[in-house]
Write a protein that holds these residues in place. Structure first.
Motif, PDB file in Angstrom:
ATOM      1  N   TRP A  49       0.824  -1.205   0.000  1.00 15.13           N
ATOM      2  CA  TRP A  49       0.000   0.000   0.000  1.00 15.13           C
ATOM      3  C   TRP A  49       0.863   1.262   0.000  1.00 15.13           C
ATOM      4  CZ3 TRP A  49      -3.911   2.310  -1.595  1.00 15.13           C
ATOM      5  CH2 TRP A  49      -4.367   3.501  -1.023  1.00 15.13           C
ATOM      6  N   ARG A  70       1.810   1.888  -3.535  1.00 16.24           N
ATOM      7  CA  ARG A  70       0.677   2.094  -4.438  1.00 16.24           C
ATOM      8  C   ARG A  70       0.000   3.443  -4.273  1.00 16.24           C
ATOM      9  NH1 ARG A  70      -3.295  -1.507  -3.398  1.00 16.24           N
ATOM     10  NH2 ARG A  70      -2.283  -2.352  -1.571  1.00 16.24           N
ATOM     11  N   GLN A  71       0.353   4.177  -3.223  1.00 13.17           N
ATOM     12  CA  GLN A  71      -0.218   5.519  -3.083  1.00 13.17           C
ATOM     13  C   GLN A  71       0.771   6.618  -3.482  1.00 13.17           C
ATOM     14  OE1 GLN A  71      -1.330   6.474   1.000  1.00 13.17           O
ATOM     15  NE2 GLN A  71       0.019   4.870   1.721  1.00 13.17           N
ATOM     16  N   LYS A  72       1.931   6.219  -3.997  1.00 14.79           N
ATOM     17  CA  LYS A  72       2.914   7.180  -4.488  1.00 14.79           C
ATOM     18  C   LYS A  72       2.791   7.300  -6.001  1.00 14.79           C
ATOM     19  CE  LYS A  72       6.100   6.405  -0.744  1.00 14.79           C
ATOM     20  NZ  LYS A  72       7.419   6.001  -0.317  1.00 14.79           N
ATOM     21  N   SER A  73       3.118   8.471  -6.519  1.00 13.67           N
ATOM     22  CA  SER A  73       3.012   8.668  -7.967  1.00 13.67           C
ATOM     23  C   SER A  73       4.339   8.470  -8.690  1.00 13.67           C
ATOM     24  CB  SER A  73       2.435  10.052  -8.268  1.00 13.67           C
ATOM     25  OG  SER A  73       3.157  11.046  -7.599  1.00 13.67           O
ATOM     26  N   PRO A  79      -6.307   5.152   7.189  1.00 10.32           N
ATOM     27  CA  PRO A  79      -6.646   4.353   6.005  1.00 10.32           C
ATOM     28  C   PRO A  79      -7.284   3.037   6.460  1.00 10.32           C
ATOM     29  CG  PRO A  79      -4.392   5.173   5.855  1.00 10.32           C
ATOM     30  CD  PRO A  79      -4.874   5.452   7.254  1.00 10.32           C
ATOM     31  N   ALA A  85     -10.622   4.941  -0.873  1.00  3.20           N
ATOM     32  CA  ALA A  85      -9.967   6.126  -1.416  1.00  3.20           C
ATOM     33  C   ALA A  85     -10.371   7.381  -0.654  1.00  3.20           C
ATOM     34  CB  ALA A  85     -10.298   6.284  -2.901  1.00  3.20           C
ATOM     35  N   THR A 124     -11.025   4.560  -8.608  1.00  5.12           N
ATOM     36  CA  THR A 124     -10.186   3.493  -8.088  1.00  5.12           C
ATOM     37  C   THR A 124     -11.013   2.336  -7.566  1.00  5.12           C
ATOM     38  OG1 THR A 124     -10.041   4.426  -5.862  1.00  5.12           O
ATOM     39  CG2 THR A 124      -8.320   5.067  -7.446  1.00  5.12           C
ATOM     40  N   GLY A 144     -11.115  11.273  -2.748  1.00  8.49           N
ATOM     41  CA  GLY A 144     -10.094  10.550  -3.491  1.00  8.49           C
ATOM     42  C   GLY A 144     -10.559  10.231  -4.892  1.00  8.49           C
ATOM     43  N   ARG A 177      -4.418   0.306  -7.472  1.00 10.49           N
ATOM     44  CA  ARG A 177      -5.163  -0.773  -6.826  1.00 10.49           C
ATOM     45  C   ARG A 177      -4.741  -2.096  -7.442  1.00 10.49           C
ATOM     46  NH1 ARG A 177      -7.535   1.035  -2.245  1.00 10.49           N
ATOM     47  NH2 ARG A 177      -8.352   3.093  -2.612  1.00 10.49           N
ATOM     48  N   LEU A 205      -3.716   6.768  -7.196  1.00  9.77           N
ATOM     49  CA  LEU A 205      -3.624   5.576  -6.350  1.00  9.77           C
ATOM     50  C   LEU A 205      -3.664   4.354  -7.243  1.00  9.77           C
ATOM     51  CD1 LEU A 205      -6.258   6.404  -3.572  1.00  9.77           C
ATOM     52  CD2 LEU A 205      -3.785   6.648  -3.437  1.00  9.77           C
TER      53      LEU A 205
END
Length: 181
Positions: A29, A32-35, A108, A146, A154, A150, A58, A56
């Motif tokens: 996780w 997966r939340q970093k760009s 989260p 999300a 997603t 968000g 998934r 995000l």
């Protein structure tokens, strides 16, 4: 090095045979939340991921590389706290109470019909146990919500896509609030 710069939510529009043949990237996780990050795919290739800020990833999403390769995103198992109601001292409603309290702390949280999941936190675990919930350590994929602001896409649901109007009658004789959705 491969460069992935486009996300295809849940592989929408791709033939299932292409998704099955795609290399995978197994990500927790946190990644997966970093760009922007580096990882290695299932074919041991170095991948640089450069997505728009706020994106995000998934499990089930597909990344498209500049070179034209498809990479299937797999949610990696990680340490989580799995929260269930106590059948002796509570009811499934206790999960709603727990989600409310965790939401107020902006934690989260993954919501499932019969359990919740959060990242390990001993203070929250103690609070949940005091609420007569069962808290168990687990090693599983983590797919938190999300959030209200968000990326709606997603989770595969949108109230405002295409020409499909989606309205709810919000005003009745006994129920008044701003009907804007």
């Amino acid at each position: 090095m491969l460069q992935a710069s486009k996300r295809i939510p849940q592989g929408q529009g791709l033939a299932s045979v292409l998704i099955r043949r795609a290399a995978t990237v197994t990500l927790d996780w946190d990644l997966r939340q970093k760009s922007r990050f580096d990882c290695t795919d299932s074919q041991d290739r170095h991948v640089g991921v450069f997505l728009p800020r706020g994106t995000l990833l998934r499990g089930g999403d597909v990344l498209l590389t500049v070179e034209g390769d498809l990479l299937l995103v797999v949610a990696a198992p990680q340490s989580v706290l799995r929260i269930t109601h106590c059948p002796e001292h509570g009811s499934p409603f206790d999960l709603l109470r727990a989600a409310y309290h965790l939401g107020n702390r902006h934690v989260p949280i993954e919501l499932q019909p019969d359990h919740l999941k959060i990242e390990p936190d001993h203070v929250l675990a103690d609070m949940l146990c005091q609420m007569h919930l069962t808290v168990a350590e687990a090693y599983e994929a983590f797919e938190p919500e999300a959030g209200a602001y968000g990326e709606h896409a997603t989770m595969g649901h949108s109230h405002h896509s295409g020409s499909h109007a989606h309205h709810h009658p919000h005003v009745t004789a006994e129920h008044h609030h701003d009907p804007v959705h």
